[in-house]
Design a protein around this motif. Structure first.
Motif, PDB file in Angstrom:
ATOM      1  N   TRP A  45      17.142  61.397  33.322  1.00 54.34           N
ATOM      2  CA  TRP A  45      17.157  62.069  34.618  1.00 54.34           C
ATOM      3  C   TRP A  45      18.258  61.480  35.499  1.00 54.34           C
ATOM      4  O   TRP A  45      18.344  60.271  35.670  1.00 54.34           O
ATOM      5  N   THR A  46      19.050  62.382  36.114  1.00 52.65           N
ATOM      6  CA  THR A  46      20.126  61.948  37.009  1.00 52.65           C
ATOM      7  C   THR A  46      19.755  62.317  38.443  1.00 52.65           C
ATOM      8  O   THR A  46      19.394  63.470  38.708  1.00 52.65           O
ATOM      9  N   LEU A  47      19.869  61.343  39.327  1.00 48.33           N
ATOM     10  CA  LEU A  47      19.621  61.631  40.744  1.00 48.33           C
ATOM     11  C   LEU A  47      20.797  62.433  41.289  1.00 48.33           C
ATOM     12  O   LEU A  47      21.930  61.963  41.284  1.00 48.33           O
ATOM     13  N   LEU A  48      20.527  63.665  41.735  1.00 58.88           N
ATOM     14  CA  LEU A  48      21.615  64.519  42.212  1.00 58.88           C
ATOM     15  C   LEU A  48      21.813  64.388  43.705  1.00 58.88           C
ATOM     16  O   LEU A  48      22.923  64.314  44.197  1.00 58.88           O
ATOM     17  N   LYS A  49      20.699  64.389  44.446  1.00 56.58           N
ATOM     18  CA  LYS A  49      20.826  64.258  45.894  1.00 56.58           C
ATOM     19  C   LYS A  49      19.482  63.896  46.492  1.00 56.58           C
ATOM     20  O   LYS A  49      18.434  63.994  45.826  1.00 56.58           O
ATOM     21  N   SER A  50      19.518  63.485  47.736  1.00 55.38           N
ATOM     22  CA  SER A  50      18.268  63.130  48.414  1.00 55.38           C
ATOM     23  C   SER A  50      18.425  63.365  49.908  1.00 55.38           C
ATOM     24  O   SER A  50      19.550  63.473  50.413  1.00 55.38           O
ATOM     25  N   GLN A  51      17.291  63.463  50.555  1.00 50.41           N
ATOM     26  CA  GLN A  51      17.311  63.646  52.008  1.00 50.41           C
ATOM     27  C   GLN A  51      16.075  62.970  52.602  1.00 50.41           C
ATOM     28  O   GLN A  51      14.975  63.052  52.032  1.00 50.41           O
ATOM     29  N   GLU A  52      16.277  62.324  53.752  1.00 52.89           N
ATOM     30  CA  GLU A  52      15.130  61.703  54.419  1.00 52.89           C
ATOM     31  C   GLU A  52      14.287  62.786  55.094  1.00 52.89           C
ATOM     32  O   GLU A  52      14.803  63.790  55.593  1.00 52.89           O
ATOM     33  N   VAL A  53      12.988  62.594  55.069  1.00 50.75           N
ATOM     34  CA  VAL A  53      12.087  63.512  55.773  1.00 50.75           C
ATOM     35  C   VAL A  53      12.050  63.067  57.240  1.00 50.75           C
ATOM     36  O   VAL A  53      11.521  62.002  57.557  1.00 50.75           O
TER      37      VAL A  53
END
Ligand SMILES: C[S@@+](CC[C@H](N)C(=O)[O-])C[C@H]1O[C@@H](n2cnc3c(N)ncnc32)[C@H](O)[C@@H]1O
Length: 196
Positions: A173-181
């Protein structure tokens, strides 16, 4: 206090007011009785864009609890979102929290119907504040899709989940993107599985 938040959310749910639910309760001290994370409109758009960009057209949420998040994802993004829970007897008993979608139930050992749902290449698999590592691995073992979303606390939040949003998934699995809630130290992490 607890009854008040539950009743208030039930009432807003009946009126279809998902934005009002998120905006009113994301900081409420009893919010985790119903849901751990109350995303913003921007967060819902991030989820929708990520899922669609990666070729998925639905979301399957494991350990969905009350199903409030799943209902709000459907409302906010138009992505059909269903939720799986374990221990149907508890969720049907009168002390259980309210539920906002029809829950799909499984025994701790995954049942055929659930495994069938995991056999889909256009489903994004979601875990929000999940805290059961062996079960997480079992779900991933059966999942044939390529999109995984983990929502949970980042470092510094002081809350434990397993998996955490970062650093807890296998190398395929590759981390593509993230965002803080909002500004909550909770994060939405989007992973893609490389072709097998
Ligand atoms: C901390 S709660 C989070 C609930 C919800 N996702 C939220 O964010 O409010 C974790 C949930 O995972 C469920 N769970 C634990 N093991 C599971 C399994 N094997 N399959 C499905 N759900 C499971 C628990 O029953 C519990 O409702």
């Amino acid at each position: 206090m607890e009854d008040n938040i539950v009743n208030h959310i039930l009432c807003l749910h009946k009126q279809g007011q998902w934005k009002e639910i998120c905006d009113s309760f994301h900081n409420h001290p009893d919010r985790s009785k119903v849901l751990w994370v109350f995303p913003s409109e921007e967060n819902f758009a991030f989820i929708a864009d990520s899922v669609k960009e990666l070729g998925c057209d639905r979301v399957l949420s494991v350990g969905c609890g009350s199903g409030l998040l799943e209902w709000m994802i459907t409302q906010a993004t138009c992505l059909p979102t269903s939720g799986i829970e374990v221990d149907g007897a508890w969720w049907r008993c009168k002390y259980a929290p309210p539920t906002f979608i029809p829950l799909l139930f499984t025994a701790p050992t995954l049942e055929k119907d659930i495994i069938r749902l995991l056999h889909s290449t256009t489903t994004a698999l979601l875990f929000c504040y999940f805290n059961n590592r062996p079960a997480f691995e079992e779900y991933l073992k059966h999942f044939t899709g390529k999109v995984l979303i983990i929502i949970g606390p980042g470092d510094g939040k002081g809350v434990h989940t397993d998996p955490r949003p970062f650093g807890d998934v296998g190398e395929e699995w590759t981390l593509l993107k993230s965002q803080e809630v909002r500004s909550s130290f909770d994060f939405i992490a989007v992973y893609r599985r490389d072709q097998q």
